[in-house]
Design an enzyme around this catalytic site. Structure first.
Site, PDB file in Angstrom:
ATOM      1  N   ASP A 174       0.850  -1.187   0.000  1.00  0.00           N
ATOM      2  CA  ASP A 174       0.000   0.000   0.000  1.00  0.00           C
ATOM      3  C   ASP A 174       0.892   1.246   0.000  1.00  0.00           C
ATOM      4  O   ASP A 174       1.807   1.344  -0.815  1.00  0.00           O
ATOM      5  CB  ASP A 174      -0.956  -0.048   1.196  1.00  0.00           C
ATOM      6  CG  ASP A 174      -2.016   1.036   1.157  1.00  0.00           C
ATOM      7  OD1 ASP A 174      -2.903   0.974   0.285  1.00  0.00           O
ATOM      8  OD2 ASP A 174      -1.948   1.965   1.984  1.00  0.00           O
ATOM      9  N   TYR A 305      -4.059  13.207   2.274  1.00  0.00           N
ATOM     10  CA  TYR A 305      -4.288  14.477   1.573  1.00  0.00           C
ATOM     11  C   TYR A 305      -2.989  14.971   0.934  1.00  0.00           C
ATOM     12  O   TYR A 305      -2.980  15.396  -0.232  1.00  0.00           O
ATOM     13  CB  TYR A 305      -4.820  15.511   2.568  1.00  0.00           C
ATOM     14  CG  TYR A 305      -4.989  16.897   1.996  1.00  0.00           C
ATOM     15  CD1 TYR A 305      -6.218  17.308   1.481  1.00  0.00           C
ATOM     16  CD2 TYR A 305      -3.928  17.810   1.979  1.00  0.00           C
ATOM     17  CE1 TYR A 305      -6.385  18.586   0.969  1.00  0.00           C
ATOM     18  CE2 TYR A 305      -4.086  19.082   1.466  1.00  0.00           C
ATOM     19  CZ  TYR A 305      -5.309  19.467   0.965  1.00  0.00           C
ATOM     20  OH  TYR A 305      -5.468  20.733   0.440  1.00  0.00           O
ATOM     21  N   HIS A 352      -4.914  -7.569   0.507  1.00  0.00           N
ATOM     22  CA  HIS A 352      -4.249  -6.294   0.790  1.00  0.00           C
ATOM     23  C   HIS A 352      -3.332  -6.340   2.011  1.00  0.00           C
ATOM     24  O   HIS A 352      -2.408  -5.541   2.109  1.00  0.00           O
ATOM     25  CB  HIS A 352      -5.326  -5.220   0.987  1.00  0.00           C
ATOM     26  CG  HIS A 352      -4.802  -3.825   1.006  1.00  0.00           C
ATOM     27  ND1 HIS A 352      -4.380  -3.176  -0.134  1.00  0.00           N
ATOM     28  CD2 HIS A 352      -4.629  -2.948   2.031  1.00  0.00           C
ATOM     29  CE1 HIS A 352      -3.982  -1.954   0.186  1.00  0.00           C
ATOM     30  NE2 HIS A 352      -4.129  -1.788   1.475  1.00  0.00           N
TER      31      HIS A 352
END
Length: 374
Positions: A174, A305, A352
């Site tokens: 990830d 972000y 994952h």
């Protein structure tokens, strides 16, 4: 910048543990809502059971002690406190291995992986260095803006320098996969190889952000058709969490810091959606507890972000690379950008979080890849 490395122990105040239990006990539950199963999010019955376990039978102190069974440290790099596990192997042939978690995860993801790497029954052994990403768990508070993957990778290079490792491997999944690749590009003089894990669903999600990807796929080709369907499903039904955190991390962050129910649902949903093998619920709750006790739900969102607004992708690694694909299917080779000559491993199960789902398979792949490298 100080090179000081400080021993660290997790010691959550009992008042914080009691407050968590009280909040869970006094939680405001919504009325019954329409919907079937997981189509609209986490079902109330599932979350009630998991929240009750977290409040009543889950033993934080036992899991805190398990984490504290591994040597931990903090240091300050580029103005940011960095927390990390540093578990040295007794084996004289052990190689340093820097492993990086992703989102919504923490170093708790590696609890079943560390021992098979440090003291394996057979094969290559490792000194394991497992940092908490900036803004996650005890790598908090976040020092300021700008902590996207490139800056994190530079901090990891500095961390390994401080630890005195001249040659080391890197691994991640990830966000950790991106950071690991950037470390390999930044520090090719010292990195012996880069090993990353992924799965075809995650690869399809990543493909939705690649300009022109959909135009390069043929809707009449069965494999491309499956990829396009997964990309479309992610855009319509799976991207909400990422869209919110990539655009309004502050707003969602208030709830992630103040409401244990929201934090639990936010993370448990991803674990449920992104796994296909059973995982230990207590280990999931340990991960959620780390976010809760360190108030890092908001700061982790801020780093997502930062990455969404970053153009710093660094240089590709020039060192040996390995790709371990869990839940591999016919879409894998088309979606995962493995360069020529890279090691390629496919595992039929797991997705994952392979360190949670299939730690033995992952440990074996790491040993086989890094074993011959110097």
């Amino acid at each position: 910048m100080s090179d000081d490395i400080r021993p660290f122990r997790i010691e959550v105040p009992q008042d914080d543990v009691d407050d968590l239990r009280a909040r869970l006990g006094n939680a405001r539950w919504p009325d019954d809502t329409p919907g079937d199963g997981w189509n609209r999010g986490v079902p109330p019955d599932y979350l009630r059971d998991l929240a009750h376990r977290w409040q009543s039978t889950y033993d934080w102190r036992a899991h805190e002690a398990r984490l504290n069974g591994y040597p931990q440290f903090t240091t300050t790099i580029d103005g940011q406190q960095i927390h990390f596990l540093h578990v040295r192997s007794p084996r004289p042939d052990a190689k340093p291995l820097l492993i990086t978690h992703g989102y919504p995860s923490s170093v708790a993801e590696f609890l079943d992986l560390i021992d098979p790497l440090v003291e394996p029954a057979a094969g290559q052994a490792f000194h394991v260095i497992a940092p908490s990403l900036p803004g996650y768990a005890f790598s908090t508070p976040l020092s300021g803006p700008g902590w996207a993957m490139g800056r994190t990778a530079a901090a990891w290079v500095e961390l390994m320098r401080r630890l005195g490792y001249q040659r080391y491997g890197v691994h991640g999944g990830d966000v950790g996969a991106g950071v690991s690749g950037l470390v390999g590009g930044l520090d090719g003089e010292h990195v012996i190889g880069v090993h990353v894990v992924t799965d075809p669903y995650t690869a399809a999600y990543v493909a939705t952000f690649m300009p022109g990807m959909a135009d390069r796929l043929d809707a009449n080709d069965p494999v491309d058709k499956l990829i396009l369907a997964r990309m479309d499903a992610f855009r319509r039904e799976g991207s909400g969490y990422l869209a919110i955190q990539s655009s309004r991390p502050q707003t969602i962050g208030y709830g992630l810091v103040d409401s244990p129910l929201l934090l639990l649902a936010w993370i448990a949903e991803k674990v449920r959606e992104w796994t296909d093998l059973p995982v230990d619920e207590d280990q999931v709750l340990t991960n959620v507890s780390l976010y809760w006790f360190t108030r890092s739900g908001m700061t982790a969102a801020h780093t997502l972000y930062e990455q969404a607004h970053s153009s710093d992708w660094g240089a590709p690694p020039s060192v040996p690379q390995a790709f371990a694909v869990f839940g591999a299917d016919e879409t894998t080779r088309k979606l995962v950008p493995a360069p020529p000559g890279a090691r390629w491993s496919e595992f039929p199960r797991g997705r994952h979080f392979p360190a949670l789902e299939a730690p033995a398979d992952l440990a074996t792949d790491l040993k086989e890849f890094f074993g011959p490298l110097t």
